[in-house]
Enzyme design. Structure first.
Site, PDB file in Angstrom:
ATOM      1  N   GLY A   1       0.808  -1.202   0.000  1.00 11.56           N
ATOM      2  CA  GLY A   1       0.000   0.000   0.000  1.00 11.56           C
ATOM      3  C   GLY A   1       0.842   1.253   0.000  1.00 11.56           C
ATOM      4  O   GLY A   1       0.303   2.357   0.061  1.00 11.56           O
ATOM      5  N   ASP A   2       2.156   1.097  -0.060  1.00 11.17           N
ATOM      6  CA  ASP A   2       3.075   2.248  -0.107  1.00 11.17           C
ATOM      7  C   ASP A   2       4.287   1.826  -0.917  1.00 11.17           C
ATOM      8  O   ASP A   2       4.219   0.855  -1.680  1.00 11.17           O
ATOM      9  CB  ASP A   2       3.441   2.687   1.310  1.00 11.17           C
ATOM     10  CG  ASP A   2       3.702   4.191   1.423  1.00 11.17           C
ATOM     11  OD1 ASP A   2       4.365   4.727   0.524  1.00 11.17           O
ATOM     12  OD2 ASP A   2       3.249   4.815   2.388  1.00 11.17           O
TER      13      ASP A   2
END
Length: 472
Positions: free
Chosen positions: A248-249
């Site tokens: 997610g990053d």
């Protein structure tokens, strides 16, 4: 023959307290490590229960405390056997290996009380999630030498959903735990593991040297907050090999401290080698340099990289107040499939720790080299924005061919974006399609230029792992 041997051992053990000791040697698994260990123990020797419900925090702590006695006598190996092992944070020791059996699952506790509060990192000045302290990581260590965490691709499950909800709801007064953090240490290895659902960052070596990270599979929902894959932070002589991240990053985030705190601490990340790495991150970078880079980032070498459905291939994130430098960056052999940006440089990244930063502390971004790049379904080749009065210089791109996304892939209610957007930068290009912006114009048309890539080998690349045995 193996079954007969096990049967004989069991018979011999029926009338002796040594049964547990001997039966442990009925099977063994080989693994690669910096060093093998003379002594070993199994978590169940210290009351561990792999039922997925019983807390094993005390068992881990007791086992490691007991095995610390062997540090001066060949070191120790702690084996986590098959089962589901619920645990809170525990600390590693020197001359030590934690080995997770391929059928073992480490389950991170979701209870905040199982994670001691520790001080903010001195190069950050505060926690990243909140101004308070930090929850210690699930697996943590500091001031260590020769420490290994490995396994037969066993799983470490951070059970991070409860932490993500607290973060999104602004319910945290302290920074979330990571799955693995080791500080002020040398000869560090983390390998052959699967990590899922981390509360935040997954692997964070910080203020370390001689770090080996390889054979990791790291997976988190692509909308989970700050689940970076691998974050070498103020580290020297690090290698990342043969790993796969869905995040997610940023999949790899290279860091070295935040604004005035990182400048004062002054410890760069340098001599970093990345090979055979695959990333999926729709909202972030495959490899990010920064944004916390105030101790400096230098001599990063990345090759044989694959990006799939990711926001950007290589991104440099910095801004006034960061100071320091990002320089001597070398990337080659990069394949990209469905990308928003191939290359992205941001000279206006905000996110300051507090009001004490110096806006006149301008970063130096120079000698950035990208070569041998292919991409399909790429929306923007490059969005490269330096800082007015502080341009990013020495940018070189060569032998790159990108197939741009079709018009149907771009939202019709927005103006079509140009393949290149360049401001406050300087550099050159050769054999690049689509044709770069004027600030990267080919300085020697008709001649073939290859951007630099070091011919030497970093010391960490020469480290040969030994073949060791875990009697499980």
């Amino acid at each position: 023959m193996e079954k007969i041997l096990i049967f004989i051992l069991v018979l011999l053990c029926l009338n002796t307290v040594e049964c547990k000791k001997y039966s442990r040697f009925a099977k063994s698994a080989k693994y690669s490590a910096i060093n093998c260990r003379k002594h070993s123990a199994v978590l169940t020797d210290f009351g561990g229960r792999g039922d997925g419900k019983t807390s094993n925090t005390a068992a881990f702590r007791a086992a490691i405390a007991n095995l610390s006695k062997a540090a001066a006598d060949g070191g120790a190996l702690l084996i986590v056997p098959p089962g589901k092992w619920l645990t809170g944070s525990f600390n590693l020791i020197s001359q030590f290996t934690l080995y997770l059996h391929n059928e073992a699952v480490l389950l991170a506790s979701q209870d905040e009380a199982d994670y001691p509060l520790i001080d903010p990192l001195p190069s950050y000045g505060r926690g990243r999630d909140a101004v308070g302290k930090r929850f210690a990581s699930l697996i943590f260590g500091t001031n260590l030498t020769d420490v290994v965490v490995t396994g037969g691709n066993a799983t470490i499950d951070g059970q991070g959903d409860i932490w993500w909800k607290k973060f999104r709801g602004n319910q945290l007064k302290n920074t979330r735990p990571y799955l693995f953090e080791i500080m002020y240490s040398n000869q560090v290895q983390i390998s052959n593991l699967t990590m899922i659902n981390s509360p935040s960052w997954n692997v964070h070596p910080v203020y370390c040297k001689d770090v080996i990270i390889e054979g990791l599979t790291i997976i988190a929902p692509v909308d989970s907050p700050n689940t970076d894959g691998i974050n070498p932070d103020s580290c020297t002589n690090t290698r990342i090999r043969d790993s796969y991240v869905v995040s997610g990053d940023d999949c790899i985030a290279v860091k070295s401290g935040w604004d005035e705190y990182g400048i004062k601490f002054g410890m760069p990340t340098q001599h970093l080698s990345i090979k055979r790495f695959t990333c999926i991150s729709p909202d972030s970078a495959v490899i990010a340099l920064g944004s916390e880079m105030s101790g400096g980032i230098q001599d990063v070498r990345a090759e044989d990289i694959t990006a799939i459905n990711s926001q950007s291939g290589i991104r440099i994130k910095t801004g006034p107040g960061r100071g320091a430098y990002v320089k001597d960056i070398y990337v080659k052999g990069f394949k990209m499939y469905t990308m928003q940006y191939a290359f992205w440089m941001t000279g206006s990244y905000g996110s300051h720790p507090d009001e004490g930063y110096d806006p006149k502390a301008l970063p130096i971004i120079q000698n950035i080299n990208y070569r041998d790049i292919v991409g399909k379904n790429v929306t923007i080749a490059g969005d490269l924005a330096g800082i007015q009065g502080d341009p990013f210089t020495g940018i070189c791109i060569s032998n790159m061919t990108l197939d741009l996304a079709s018009k149907s892939k771009i939202l019709s209610d927005k103006p079509k974006k140009q393949p290149w957007n360049c401001t406050d930068i300087a550099g050159t290009s050769s054999r690049v399609s689509p044709q770069p912006c004027d600030l990267l114009a080919d300085k020697q048309p008709g001649k073939s230029l290859d951007c630099a890539f070091p011919a030497d080998t970093l010391p960490i690349d020469n480290v040969q792992l030994k073949t060791c045995k875990a009697n499980v």
